[in-house]
Design an enzyme around this catalytic site. Structure first.
Site, PDB file in Angstrom:
ATOM      1  N   ALA A   8      59.169 -18.439  19.057  1.00 53.48           N
ATOM      2  CA  ALA A   8      57.974 -17.761  19.352  1.00 53.48           C
ATOM      3  C   ALA A   8      57.682 -17.465  20.907  1.00 53.48           C
ATOM      4  CB  ALA A   8      56.745 -18.019  18.364  1.00 53.48           C
ATOM      5  N   HIS A 369      16.466   4.297   0.120  1.00 58.48           N
ATOM      6  CA  HIS A 369      17.201   5.099   1.185  1.00 58.48           C
ATOM      7  C   HIS A 369      16.331   4.828   2.655  1.00 58.48           C
ATOM      8  CE1 HIS A 369      14.276   8.139  -0.585  1.00 58.48           C
ATOM      9  NE2 HIS A 369      13.844   7.978   0.509  1.00 58.48           N
TER      10      HIS A 369
END
Length: 418
Positions: A8, A369
């Site tokens: 890596a 809402h």
């Protein structure tokens, strides 16, 4: 299993990123985490990650994600053989097998590595190479065989016309006899155009007898049909292709398990998500982290759910849910944001343009809402209507409505008693 060495250290320059290539994600996990997960499937005595380019980033990730892993530093990138030598430096004398793999091959599985090691042992190989047959082998090293044995690996640029016709390619993933690997690495030369130490040269040494171990054969191959398990990621195009393929497999698995997915190509599901039978997912759904969705729930279109629980028969439409619980039969959306710490009890309703945070909304409570409810307790049966900003307790049968000025009632003002 003596050790697994995960390489890596590469630069990953084609990603054109300030972040290490190994930390770019496939299905919500850094590629390096996928590689380490596959390596753990072998239960090795030593699990070593060789770091180099952007090592501080990689080491910080490992400290959090895999603190038991040993890191080795390749300060200068001098080839794969040199990287393996760096990985071996801190290890005592090894007996058994050493697997070498890569941090940018996220689809390689622990099951494939296990089977590869089994074949290596059964055939008493010095080296076993993971190979695959591809339609277009351009750019890959070719496997040269003499019967069942591998007699060499030739890079594409060095291959003649006959060798370029070979479709069996080298994945770069190997099982080595530990003794043979140490000896081979010690004999590597960088007398080549690139001036690097190639791990493939150790394979050649094992094939031609330069490296020998009593009782062991030469070089064998373990060929797999699933070519994706051999593919690395070098740029953003390949990253997108890899993400799409992993997601395709996850989505296909859930459909076969009884989940309805209206448009599989626009539905993204990470690997730790759990779905019950008869869930329906509409287009534009993203299910992330440890999300669970109960039987009969409907999610979408255009919904993102992260580390949350959506219970049976709930409906979430064009909204975002994060670190929250949406109870049985609850309706959410459209265009609502259910933020961390929110718990919505059975049959509650959170309608359009509502935001909740760290709030308990009781059974059959309704916020139809355009409201904000944070750090609050909304008890069963309450109704919070348009324009409300609530940050304290609201108890049924109360209805909170039309809060439009700073002169709101003290029962809704968290600063009133301070």
């Amino acid at each position: 299993m003596a050790a697994v060495i995960v390489l890596a250290a590469g630069g990953g320059t084609r990603m054109k990123s300030t972040k290490s290539k190994l930390l770019h994600e496939v299905a919500g996990r850094p590629m390096l985490s996928w590689a380490i997960g596959a390596a753990r499937g072998l239960n090795p005595e030593h699990l070593v990650v060789v770091v180099g380019h952007r090592r501080e980033q990689v080491e910080a990730h490992l400290a959090e994600d895999a603190p038991d892993v040993t890191t080795a530093v390749q300060a200068e990138q001098k080839g794969t053989g040199h990287a393996v030598a760096c990985g071996l430096e801190g290890l005592d004398e090894l007996h058994g097998e050493v697997v070498v793999t890569y941090g940018d091959v996220p689809m390689l599985t622990g099951e494939t590595l296990q089977r590869m090691v089994e074949v290596h042992r059964e055939r008493r190989n010095l080296v076993t190479v993971l190979t695959a047959e591809v339609e277009d082998p351009t750019g890959y090293g070719r496997i040269l065989r003499g019967g069942e044995a591998v007699v060499g690996i030739v890079e594409h640029k060095d291959a003649d016309e006959a060798q370029r016709a070979v479709r069996e390619i080298n994945s770069g993933i190997y099982v080595f006899d530990a003794e043979a690997l140490r000896e081979g690495v010690s004999k590597l030369s960088n007398d080549n155009v690139q001036g690097e130490y190639y791990l493939t040269d150790v394979v050649t040494m094992a094939a031609d007898g330069t490296v020998e171990v009593p009782g062991r054969g030469r070089v064998g191959a373990f060929r797999i049909d699933d070519v994706w398990q051999t593919e690395g990621v070098n740029d953003r195009v390949q990253l997108a292709r890899m993400n799409a393929e992993v997601n395709r497999r996850i989505v296909t698995g859930w459909m076969r398990a009884g989940v309805t997915i209206i448009d599989p190509t626009s539905t993204w599901i990470q690997p730790d998500v759990d779905l019950a039978n008869d869930v329906t997912l509409y287009p534009g759904v993203f299910l992330n982290g440890a999300t669970t969705i109960g039987a009969g729930a409907t999610v979408g279109p255009d919904v993102t759910v992260t580390d949350s629980e959506i219970r049976e028969e709930a409906t979430v439409t064009r909204s975002e849910v994060t670190l929250a619980v949406v109870g049985e039969g609850v309706r959410v959306g459209p265009f609502s944001n259910i933020r961390p710490g929110s718990v919505l009890d059975r049959d509650a309703k959170v309608g359009a343009f509502v935001e909740t945070k760290n709030t308990h909304i009781g059974t059959e409570a309704a916020i139809p809402h355009m409201a904000y409810v944070g750090d609050s307790e909304v008890t069963a049966g309450s109704s919070i209507v348009a324009g409300s900003v609530l940050s304290r307790e609201c108890a049924a049968p109360a209805t909170v409505s039309d809060i439009t000025s700073d002169s709101q009632d003290d029962t809704l003002n968290p600063e009133a008693d301070q």
